[in-house]
Structure formats: structure tokens, C-alpha cells
Design a protein around this motif. Structure first.
Motif, PDB file in Angstrom:
ATOM      1  N   HIS A  19       0.803  -1.215   0.000  1.00 51.74           N
ATOM      2  CA  HIS A  19       0.000   0.000   0.000  1.00 51.74           C
ATOM      3  C   HIS A  19       0.841   1.272   0.000  1.00 51.74           C
ATOM      4  CE1 HIS A  19      -3.082   2.926   1.136  1.00 51.74           C
ATOM      5  NE2 HIS A  19      -3.922   2.063   0.614  1.00 51.74           N
ATOM      6  N   ASP A  81      -7.752  -1.997  -3.659  1.00 55.21           N
ATOM      7  CA  ASP A  81      -8.736  -0.918  -3.526  1.00 55.21           C
ATOM      8  C   ASP A  81      -8.424   0.287  -4.411  1.00 55.21           C
ATOM      9  OD1 ASP A  81      -6.546  -0.222  -1.931  1.00 55.21           O
ATOM     10  OD2 ASP A  81      -7.769   0.864  -0.492  1.00 55.21           O
ATOM     11  N   HIS A  82      -7.211   0.384  -4.944  1.00 56.92           N
ATOM     12  CA  HIS A  82      -6.867   1.465  -5.873  1.00 56.92           C
ATOM     13  C   HIS A  82      -5.531   1.145  -6.522  1.00 56.92           C
ATOM     14  CE1 HIS A  82      -3.814   3.167  -3.158  1.00 56.92           C
ATOM     15  NE2 HIS A  82      -4.683   2.957  -2.186  1.00 56.92           N
ATOM     16  N   VAL A  83      -5.246   1.838  -7.621  1.00 61.51           N
ATOM     17  CA  VAL A  83      -3.945   1.677  -8.260  1.00 61.51           C
ATOM     18  C   VAL A  83      -2.882   2.241  -7.318  1.00 61.51           C
ATOM     19  CG1 VAL A  83      -4.874   1.750 -10.611  1.00 61.51           C
ATOM     20  CG2 VAL A  83      -4.113   3.861  -9.525  1.00 61.51           C
ATOM     21  N   GLY A  98      -6.876   3.308 -13.876  1.00 60.04           N
ATOM     22  CA  GLY A  98      -7.598   3.411 -12.606  1.00 60.04           C
ATOM     23  C   GLY A  98      -8.291   2.103 -12.235  1.00 60.04           C
ATOM     24  N   ARG A  99      -8.329   1.167 -13.147  1.00 59.06           N
ATOM     25  CA  ARG A  99      -8.938  -0.132 -12.865  1.00 59.06           C
ATOM     26  C   ARG A  99      -7.953  -1.005 -12.107  1.00 59.06           C
ATOM     27  NH1 ARG A  99     -12.010  -1.093 -18.545  1.00 59.06           N
ATOM     28  NH2 ARG A  99     -13.962  -0.246 -17.782  1.00 59.06           N
ATOM     29  N   VAL A 100      -8.479  -1.815 -11.218  1.00 56.19           N
ATOM     30  CA  VAL A 100      -7.637  -2.747 -10.470  1.00 56.19           C
ATOM     31  C   VAL A 100      -8.148  -4.163 -10.708  1.00 56.19           C
ATOM     32  CG1 VAL A 100      -6.942  -1.091  -8.706  1.00 56.19           C
ATOM     33  CG2 VAL A 100      -8.981  -2.439  -8.355  1.00 56.19           C
ATOM     34  N   ALA A 120     -16.650  -1.883  -8.886  1.00 53.47           N
ATOM     35  CA  ALA A 120     -16.271  -2.273  -7.531  1.00 53.47           C
ATOM     36  C   ALA A 120     -17.489  -2.627  -6.677  1.00 53.47           C
ATOM     37  CB  ALA A 120     -15.471  -1.157  -6.864  1.00 53.47           C
TER      38      ALA A 120
END
Length: 135
Positions: A19, A81-83, A98-100, A120
Motif C-alpha cells: 500500500h 482498492d486502488h492503483v 484506474g482499474r484494479v 467495484a
């Protein structure tokens, strides 16, 4: 893992391994050479992120192996939860979409998976349906 085999088991694992904040760490000597064919200049945060990503992958594999060995149904949903926050990398190479990615896995399923593009807010519903816990 303990508990009665005839009762459902719910495990929620949250990892902050990859993270950040990444800029507070430094790459170890030789680490970039182990991760890249040609290390990108000025992207030390990416090297650190990749180190942590390897560790998170190892944890996911261990968790999956444990769930796979159970003699009762088990399911796993793994997502980010995020890039990652890598401003210098994005300045040099462009912004990510922006997609994970995510994976939904069940110890009773076999064969190739399929790829779906989900919002999400739809992921938990999709996973619970796949696990047979929701219609």
C-alpha cells in the motif's frame, strides 16, 4: 484452521503490504536488477512496489493453498482498492486506467477462469453468488 467442518467459514484478510507510502522506503542493493531487464530510471518507488507486490502474491498463494486443503467448501475474493500511488512513474509513462484486478476463487471449481469487467460495487455480489451464498 479450526472449527466444525459442517459450518461455513468466513475469512476476511486485509493486507497493507504493497500500500505504501512507497517514497518512505529505499530499494535494496541489487533489487532493481532482480526485477527488471532494464531498470527504468527515476522509478525507485516502482521497484519498492514490486517488492511488496511479490510479498502480497506469496501471502495470497499461501492463503489459497490453505483453503484448497480444507475438506469443506472455501472461497476467496482478492482485490486491490486502488492503483498504486506512483507519481514519478506516471509522469514518465502516463497515467493508469484506474482499474484494479481482482480474482474470485473457489476450492471446488476447476478449469480456466473467465475475465469480467465489474464495477467495484458489484464485486461482492458476484463473489457471493459464485460461492452459492446469494441468489
Amino acid at each position: 484452521m479450526h472449527g466444525r467442518a459442517d459450518h461455513p467459514l468466513f475469512v476476511m484478510a486485509i493486507t497493507m503490504e504493497n500500500h505504501g507510502p512507497l517514497h518512505l522506503e529505499t530499494a535494496r542493493p541489487g533489487e532493481a536488477d532482480a526485477l527488471y531487464t532494464r531498470p527504468p530510471p527515476g522509478c525507485e518507488d516502482l521497484t519498492i512496489y514490486l517488492r511488496h507486490l511479490r510479498h502480497a502474491d506469496q501471502m495470497a498463494a499461501s492463503l489459497r493453498d490453505t483453503l484448497e486443503s480444507l475438506d469443506r467448501p472455501a472461497s476467496l475474493c482478492w482485490y486491490g482498492d486502488h492503483v498504486p500511488i506512483l507519481p514519478e512513474v506516471y509522469r514518465r509513462y502516463g497515467l493508469p486506467s484506474g482499474r484494479v484486478p481482482y480474482v474470485c476463487w473457489h476450492n471446488w471449481a476447476s478449469g480456466p477462469g473467465r475475465s469480467l469487467d465489474l464495477a467495484a460495487e458489484d464485486l461482492s455480489r458476484y463473489w457471493l453468488r459464485g460461492a452459492g451464498l446469494m441468489q
